[in-house]
Structures are given as C-alpha cells and as structure tokens.
Design an enzyme around this catalytic site. Structure first.
Site, PDB file in Angstrom:
ATOM      1  N   SER A  18       0.822  -1.198   0.000  1.00 34.37           N
ATOM      2  CA  SER A  18       0.000   0.000   0.000  1.00 34.37           C
ATOM      3  C   SER A  18       0.856   1.248   0.000  1.00 34.37           C
ATOM      4  O   SER A  18       2.017   1.226   0.387  1.00 34.37           O
ATOM      5  CB  SER A  18      -0.901   0.012   1.234  1.00 34.37           C
ATOM      6  OG  SER A  18      -0.084   0.245   2.367  1.00 34.37           O
ATOM      7  N   LYS A  19       0.218   2.311  -0.452  1.00 36.20           N
ATOM      8  CA  LYS A  19       0.873   3.609  -0.539  1.00 36.20           C
ATOM      9  C   LYS A  19       1.426   4.049   0.803  1.00 36.20           C
ATOM     10  O   LYS A  19       2.436   4.713   0.879  1.00 36.20           O
ATOM     11  CB  LYS A  19      -0.175   4.638  -0.974  1.00 36.20           C
ATOM     12  CG  LYS A  19       0.090   5.238  -2.337  1.00 36.20           C
ATOM     13  CD  LYS A  19      -0.723   6.489  -2.480  1.00 36.20           C
ATOM     14  CE  LYS A  19      -1.604   6.387  -3.693  1.00 36.20           C
ATOM     15  NZ  LYS A  19      -2.451   7.515  -3.938  1.00 36.20           N
ATOM     16  N   ARG A  20       0.699   3.664   1.869  1.00 30.22           N
ATOM     17  CA  ARG A  20       1.109   4.116   3.190  1.00 30.22           C
ATOM     18  C   ARG A  20       2.494   3.607   3.570  1.00 30.22           C
ATOM     19  O   ARG A  20       3.201   4.223   4.337  1.00 30.22           O
ATOM     20  CB  ARG A  20       0.073   3.695   4.244  1.00 30.22           C
ATOM     21  CG  ARG A  20      -0.815   4.843   4.644  1.00 30.22           C
ATOM     22  CD  ARG A  20      -1.947   4.361   5.499  1.00 30.22           C
ATOM     23  NE  ARG A  20      -2.842   3.513   4.710  1.00 30.22           N
ATOM     24  CZ  ARG A  20      -3.300   2.353   5.120  1.00 30.22           C
ATOM     25  NH1 ARG A  20      -2.952   1.871   6.289  1.00 30.22           N
ATOM     26  NH2 ARG A  20      -4.124   1.656   4.364  1.00 30.22           N
TER      27      ARG A  20
END
Ligand code: GLU
Length: 521
Positions: free
Chosen positions: A281-283
């Site tokens: 994920s981007k996070r």
C-alpha cells in the site's frame, strides 16, 4: 521448455487512476513477455468506465510511463508521439483524450468511446432473458442491505424487480425515463469451474454471487460487462491480471456463458505484499513507477525486479539478472507462484547497484546528469567553474563517477557522500593529524605529498602512477603520509582513497588543498 502457443492475443487494461502502479507494471510486463515469447499480440486498452474516478492527465501519464519503461505494444492506445515501431500504421485520434492516438482493427480501445456497444450487448442479454432491468432506488437497496447485515446474510440483490414487474410496467418505466440498471440473472446453485494457469483448478459456487449490475443508470457499463465484451470483441486469448480480480472471474465466466462466447484462458498473478505480508500500500512506501525512477533507480533494474515478483526460472537456476530479451526467452506463466510476492526494497537496491556497475562511464554520466543538476552543491560548483567548458566539466564528472560507480546504489546518490569533490572545504585542523603526530611531523608529511605531486605532469596523472609514487614516498609508514593528504583533500573522516581523490581533483586543485592545510599552522 513449454510449447509455444499460436495466435496469442493479450492485453493490459488499466483503469487510469493517475499513475502507473508498480503492480500494474508487473501485469503489463507479464502480458508483454507472454505475447513476445509466443509471437503474439499485446494490446493496450483503457478501462475508464468509472467516471467518478476520472483524473486529468492520468491516461497520458500511464501510457508514457509504460513507454518510458521500454515496453512496446502492438495495438491499442499510444501517446501521440510514440517512439517505437509497429507494423500497422492506420492511426486514429482518441475522441476522449487529446494527445492519445489509437491503432488497430478492433478499436476503439478506450472504453468511454464504446458506450453504445455495451448498451447494445446489455440489452441483448435482457432480450434473451439472461439479464433484467432493475429500478430499485438507493433507499430501498440500502434498507435491504441493512436487513441482510442484521440477519448475517451475504449482501445480495433480492430480485425484487425481476419477481414483481410485468413487461408492461418495465416498458412504462423505461418510457418515463426512470433511472434503471441492468442486472445479470445469475443462475443459482451452479458451480463455475476454470483452470487458471497460475492457480490451477478454481471453482466457485454461484449461490454466493450477487446479480451484479452490468449497465448503470448513467449510461456507462460496469467494469464486468465492459471487460468481457471487450476481451471477446478484441479476441483476447489469455487474460493475465492481478489476483485481486480473481473474485470477479466467475462473474465474467457467467457473462461469457450468457452471451454464448468462448471463455479466454485466465492467469491470476500473485498479490504484492509489504515486508509484513500486508497488501502493498501507498502508506508503506512508493507504489508509482515514476517515484522509483525519480529516486534514481534504472528502468532495467525496476523491470528486472518487477519480473521477479512472483516468478523465477526455477529448476535450480540462480540467475537473478535478466535483460528484457532473457526474460522473454525464459518467462513461463506456469512458473509464476501462487503465494503473494514480498516487495523487498533491499533486493531492488541490490539489483540497481548491479546494473549501475555494468554501465559504461559515459552512459552513467548521461543518466546521472539530470539528478546532479538538481543538487545544490552541484549548481554552486558549476557556477563557480564558469570558465570550464562543458567538456571539461563532463570529464571531471566522469572521473567522480569512475570512483563512485562500484558503490553506487542509485543515480540520485551521486556525489552525495563525496560533496568535497564539488565544495570548498571547511574542517578543523585536528582532522589532519595521524595518530600521535605533532605539528612538525604533520607539516613534513604534507610537504612530502606536495613534492611528489608537483613532480607529476599531465600525462603522468593516472590512478596507477599517483598510487605508485605516493606509496614509494610513504615507505613503511603509510598512515603518516596518506592520512593527512586524504584529510586535507576531503575534509572528512571517511572517503575514497587519497590516490583516487588526488586523481579526480587534478594537480592544481590537489596542490591548492595541500597549501590550504599548510596555511593552518
Ligand atoms: N481495469 C482493470 C484494472 O484496472 C483491469 C482488470 C483486468 O485486467 O481485467 O486493473
């Protein structure tokens, strides 16, 4: 060796969300490799039916990123000024996207340009009794869902419109332009089975499948309908896509059956995972391909890395570095793993450094230049050396690169650890002393280096000769000579060897830096 397959047609069908996701790149790459290996066709189609997610410039970005990564395709959408050759040259301008052209007999390749077609096919299913109109309003659907939730039932449309509306009522509502969707009449208690090239035998029970919407009230098809209609009309033989689409596949197969069309072969490639095994994920880090390029990773390394996310040649092979040609030759969908592929940035760093090591200094220089030009230390150096010609500057930079190349992890790192090649030094005199040295010994040491270097002329200014001469002068007490020299040239505790630093800095600058050190007494 697996047998080659005839008439292969595959596609990459991204939904433009703003950038090319690293997982998207892998899907595109596997499709590309499979097509090239089998001398088939690789098409690029834009799936932009979800108008809520429209992002300005996203399609253009995505296509350009693919081209930038060195992938080519044979049909579909292209940037207006695409650089690679393809055989068919009848080119249409995209109606929806300025700057995009479309090539191929089976287009348009942009879904928002095919709306009439989807409508026609959805209506055909209604006429055949395989799908039905639904006029339920959001409030009703919401209440239904809440009730199902309370009763712990799977969320599913209750077929109110199918069970209660007469043909006449339906017609009246359509005439009155009541908002309507078309839903697939999912046959109950059936098992959908298929042979996935990666996952093997997969089977789903249709009991748990909702009567999915095929056509929305805004005149757009859903992903499911558009995807199936297009794969059929574009004669796609193999659907190679991410595992996240696996739950959609039984719905698609039911649609192929409803239309009476042949189903393509599916291959669902494993999810990409973070190191902690959660979904990438981007996070947790960058997911856009362009971010990696901006950070100084080489496109060859990124492609190589992405290829190995879920695939390796197997059979005891230890090969880890693959050119695109080697990947084409060795890639096999049967060797793609089922288990999620961990996105290991250390591996990418390692691969990148391997590719950097293999580059010629000339190529490395060209690759590094845009990164250097962004750096403040380089800009300051460059304007302080206005009288140097471009060629002289290039020569200097190539020397720095010769020294740094083997230790470089990425292009953006150039010079970062060795800013002293570009900067006036500021260091404390105490740095110059080797061990218990006193002032007198330090002065003598620096003067000795001065004498050795002064004797060497232009032609003798090679790494070998510099090293030879300095080592001869140092005799057994190397540290006494080499530490103060290296310290006064770099101003830091750690750096490349004094010979390398002398060689890069050149005679004039090296002597000047020794002079500055002597001036500190
Ligand atoms: N438009 C879908 C995506 O964004 C394509 C899925 C498929 O390949 O069928 O990934």
């Amino acid at each position: 060796m697996t047998e080659l397959q005839k008439n292969v047609r595959v596609r990459f069908a991204p939904s433009p969300t703003g950038y090319l996701h690293i997982g998207g790149l892998r899907t595109a790459l596997y499709n590309y490799l499979f097509a090239r290996k089998n001398a088939g066709v690789f098409a690029l189609r834009v799936e932009d039916t979800d108008q809520k997610r429209f992002v300005e410039g996203a399609v253009e970005n995505l296509i350009e990123a693919l081209e930038q990564m060195g992938l080519t395709w044979d049909e579909g959408v292209y940037p207006e000024n695409f650089k690679f050759k393809i055989s068919n040259f009848k080119l249409n301008k995209s109606v929806t996207y300025p700057g995009i052209v479309e090539i191929g007999e089976l287009g348009p390749y942009v879904q928002s340009e095919r709306l009439e077609l989807y409508k026609k096919y959805a209506e055909q299913l209604v006429a055949d009794g395989k799908a039905y109109y639904c006029f339920c309003e959001p409030v009703r659907l919401e209440q239904m869902r809440e009730k199902q939730q309370q009763e712990k039932l799977p969320p599913m449309y209750d077929r109110y419109c199918l069970a209660n509306l007469t043909a006449e009522e339906i017609n009246q509502k359509l005439q009155a332009q009541c908002p309507a969707v078309i839903r697939l009449k999912v046959p109950k208690t059936e098992t959908v089975e298929f042979q996935d090239l990666v996952r093997g035998q997969v089977s789903f029970n249709t009991d748990n499948l909702d009567d999915q919407v095929l056509f929305k009230s805004d005149g757009f098809p859903t992903y499911h309908l558009a995807n199936v209609v297009d794969d059929h009309l574009m004669k796609i033989t193999h659907v190679i896509r991410g595992e996240e689409w696996l739950p959609s596949t039984p719905k698609h197969i039911l649609l192929y059956r409803a239309f009476g069309w042949e189903t393509p072969t599916f291959a669902h490639i494993p999810l990409l995972l973070n190191a902690d095994k959660s979904k990438l994920s981007k996070r947790q880090g960058d997911v856009a391909v362009e971010d990696y390029l901006k950070k100084g990773y080489l496109k060859e390394a990124v492609l190589n890395f992405v290829a190995m996310l879920g695939w390796n040649p197997g059979e005891g092979s230890v090969q880890e570095i693959f050119s695109l040609e080697e990947l084409i030759a060795q890639f096999d969908l049967k060797k793609v793993h089922k288990a999620g592929a961990v996105f290991d940035l250390k591996k990418l760093d390692w691969l990148n450094s391997q590719y950097l090591k293999k580059m010629s200094v000339e190529d490395l220089y060209l690759a590094v230049k845009p990164f250097l030009e962004e750096k403040e230390f380089y800009q300051t150096w460059s304007s302080a050396h206005k009288i140097w010609s471009e060629a002289e500057k290039a020569e200097y930079l190539k020397k720095v690169l010769t020294i740094e190349q083997d230790r470089l992890a990425n292009l953006a790192q150039v010079g970062a650890e060795n800013e002293f090649f570009f900067k006036e030094l500021a260091y404390d005199k105490s740095l110059l002393y080797w061990k218990e040295m006193n002032d007198e010994q330090l002065r003598e040491s620096l003067q000795k280096s001065q004498a050795v270097l002064s004797q060497l002329n232009e032609q003798q200014w090679t790494q070998e000769l510099i090293e030879q001469q300095l080592l001869a002068a140092a005799g057994n007490n190397r540290g006494d000579l080499l530490w103060p020299l290296r310290a006064c040239l770099t101003g830091v505790q750690k750096s490349p060897s004094p010979f390398d630093c002398v060689w890069v800095l050149g005679k004039e600058e090296s002597l000047k830096r020794i002079e500055v050190a002597l001036g500190k007494f």
